[in-house]
Scaffold this motif. Structure first.
Motif, PDB file in Angstrom:
ATOM      1  N   UNK A  61      -4.822   7.242 -21.993  1.00 36.17           N
ATOM      2  CA  UNK A  61      -5.185   5.894 -21.551  1.00 36.17           C
ATOM      3  C   UNK A  61      -4.031   5.248 -20.793  1.00 36.17           C
ATOM      4  N   UNK A  62      -2.837   5.367 -21.320  1.00 37.16           N
ATOM      5  CA  UNK A  62      -1.664   4.779 -20.648  1.00 37.16           C
ATOM      6  C   UNK A  62      -1.445   5.422 -19.271  1.00 37.16           C
ATOM      7  N   UNK A  63      -1.571   6.741 -19.187  1.00 39.42           N
ATOM      8  CA  UNK A  63      -1.419   7.426 -17.902  1.00 39.42           C
ATOM      9  C   UNK A  63      -2.492   6.983 -16.917  1.00 39.42           C
ATOM     10  N   UNK A  64      -3.739   6.864 -17.382  1.00 42.09           N
ATOM     11  CA  UNK A  64      -4.808   6.385 -16.519  1.00 42.09           C
ATOM     12  C   UNK A  64      -4.497   4.991 -15.986  1.00 42.09           C
ATOM     13  N   UNK A  65      -4.054   4.099 -16.853  1.00 49.20           N
ATOM     14  CA  UNK A  65      -3.749   2.728 -16.437  1.00 49.20           C
ATOM     15  C   UNK A  65      -2.624   2.698 -15.399  1.00 49.20           C
ATOM     16  N   UNK A  66      -1.595   3.494 -15.612  1.00 52.10           N
ATOM     17  CA  UNK A  66      -0.461   3.525 -14.680  1.00 52.10           C
ATOM     18  C   UNK A  66      -0.864   4.135 -13.340  1.00 52.10           C
ATOM     19  N   UNK A  67      -1.558   5.269 -13.380  1.00 55.60           N
ATOM     20  CA  UNK A  67      -1.970   5.924 -12.132  1.00 55.60           C
ATOM     21  C   UNK A  67      -3.012   5.073 -11.403  1.00 55.60           C
ATOM     22  N   UNK A  68      -3.974   4.561 -12.141  1.00 55.46           N
ATOM     23  CA  UNK A  68      -4.999   3.713 -11.534  1.00 55.46           C
ATOM     24  C   UNK A  68      -4.412   2.483 -10.872  1.00 55.46           C
ATOM     25  N   UNK A  69      -3.483   1.832 -11.544  1.00 55.92           N
ATOM     26  CA  UNK A  69      -2.839   0.633 -10.993  1.00 55.92           C
ATOM     27  C   UNK A  69      -2.063   0.977  -9.727  1.00 55.92           C
ATOM     28  N   UNK A  70      -1.358   2.091  -9.742  1.00 59.23           N
ATOM     29  CA  UNK A  70      -0.580   2.513  -8.576  1.00 59.23           C
ATOM     30  C   UNK A  70      -1.497   2.806  -7.383  1.00 59.23           C
ATOM     31  N   UNK A  71      -2.578   3.527  -7.621  1.00 63.07           N
ATOM     32  CA  UNK A  71      -3.537   3.837  -6.552  1.00 63.07           C
ATOM     33  C   UNK A  71      -4.169   2.549  -6.025  1.00 63.07           C
ATOM     34  N   UNK A  72      -4.562   1.667  -6.919  1.00 62.95           N
ATOM     35  CA  UNK A  72      -5.174   0.406  -6.513  1.00 62.95           C
ATOM     36  C   UNK A  72      -4.215  -0.442  -5.684  1.00 62.95           C
ATOM     37  N   UNK A  73      -2.972  -0.520  -6.105  1.00 62.96           N
ATOM     38  CA  UNK A  73      -1.978  -1.298  -5.363  1.00 62.96           C
ATOM     39  C   UNK A  73      -1.761  -0.717  -3.966  1.00 62.96           C
ATOM     40  N   UNK A  74      -1.670   0.607  -3.866  1.00 66.97           N
ATOM     41  CA  UNK A  74      -1.479   1.247  -2.561  1.00 66.97           C
ATOM     42  C   UNK A  74      -2.690   1.006  -1.656  1.00 66.97           C
ATOM     43  N   UNK A  75      -3.886   1.173  -2.198  1.00 69.76           N
ATOM     44  CA  UNK A  75      -5.101   0.980  -1.393  1.00 69.76           C
ATOM     45  C   UNK A  75      -5.262  -0.482  -0.982  1.00 69.76           C
ATOM     46  N   UNK A  76      -4.960  -1.395  -1.885  1.00 72.73           N
ATOM     47  CA  UNK A  76      -5.042  -2.821  -1.568  1.00 72.73           C
ATOM     48  C   UNK A  76      -4.058  -3.175  -0.464  1.00 72.73           C
ATOM     49  N   UNK A  77      -2.859  -2.644  -0.534  1.00 73.96           N
ATOM     50  CA  UNK A  77      -1.856  -2.902   0.512  1.00 73.96           C
ATOM     51  C   UNK A  77      -2.346  -2.385   1.863  1.00 73.96           C
ATOM     52  N   UNK A  78      -2.925  -1.195   1.870  1.00 70.57           N
ATOM     53  CA  UNK A  78      -3.466  -0.620   3.097  1.00 70.57           C
ATOM     54  C   UNK A  78      -4.590  -1.505   3.657  1.00 70.57           C
ATOM     55  N   UNK A  79      -5.495  -1.935   2.786  1.00 66.51           N
ATOM     56  CA  UNK A  79      -6.636  -2.750   3.210  1.00 66.51           C
ATOM     57  C   UNK A  79      -6.201  -4.105   3.732  1.00 66.51           C
ATOM     58  N   UNK A  80      -5.260  -4.753   3.059  1.00 68.60           N
ATOM     59  CA  UNK A  80      -4.761  -6.048   3.525  1.00 68.60           C
ATOM     60  C   UNK A  80      -4.104  -5.891   4.888  1.00 68.60           C
ATOM     61  N   UNK A  81      -3.357  -4.800   5.081  1.00 70.49           N
ATOM     62  CA  UNK A  81      -2.739  -4.544   6.380  1.00 70.49           C
ATOM     63  C   UNK A  81      -3.757  -4.330   7.485  1.00 70.49           C
ATOM     64  N   UNK A  82      -4.869  -3.711   7.139  1.00 68.12           N
ATOM     65  CA  UNK A  82      -5.904  -3.394   8.121  1.00 68.12           C
ATOM     66  C   UNK A  82      -6.882  -4.547   8.346  1.00 68.12           C
TER      67      UNK A  82
END
Length: 113
Positions: free
Chosen positions: A4-25
């Motif tokens: 669960x902890x690994x999922x939360x960390x990986x999920x948050x990292x992926x979400x942050x990266x994708x959100x940054x990409x989307x905001x930039x675009x």
């Protein structure tokens, strides 16, 4: 609990990266696209409504588990607008603070009852 902890960390990292990409675009103003899709009656609108209801559920749970205190009410507002980016970090903090005791993580101030 490690999974669960690994999922939360990986999920948050992926979400942050994708959100940054989307905001930039696309820019930061998501409201016209979000509510516009709901007004159109499309599947995207249905998904957005479903997502908004999940945000509300997350906010209600966050406020409730904190006994609707001032800080709990503020966290509920952050939960609604922060979505998974908030909830994943919040759950990681709770898992650490409550030493993995899921009863206390889920029930908060009501765990001792």
């Amino acid at each position: 609990m490690l999974a669960l902890r690994l999922f939360l960390i990986i999920g948050w990292t992926v979400l942050l990266a994708y959100t940054s990409f989307t905001v930039g675009k696309e820019g930061i103003n998501l409201f016209p696209a979000f509510f516009g899709a709901m007004a159109s009656g499309s599947w995207q609108g249905q998904f957005n409504l479903d997502f908004m209801l999940m945000l509300m559920l997350s906010a209600l749970w966050t406020g409730w588990r904190n006994g609707w205190s001032v800080s709990g009410s503020l966290l509920a507002i952050v939960a609604f607008f922060g979505g998974a980016a908030f909830l994943m970090v919040y759950l990681l903090v709770l898992l650490h603070r409550e030493q993995g005791d899921m009863r206390r993580v889920l029930l908060g101030v009501r765990a001792s009852a």
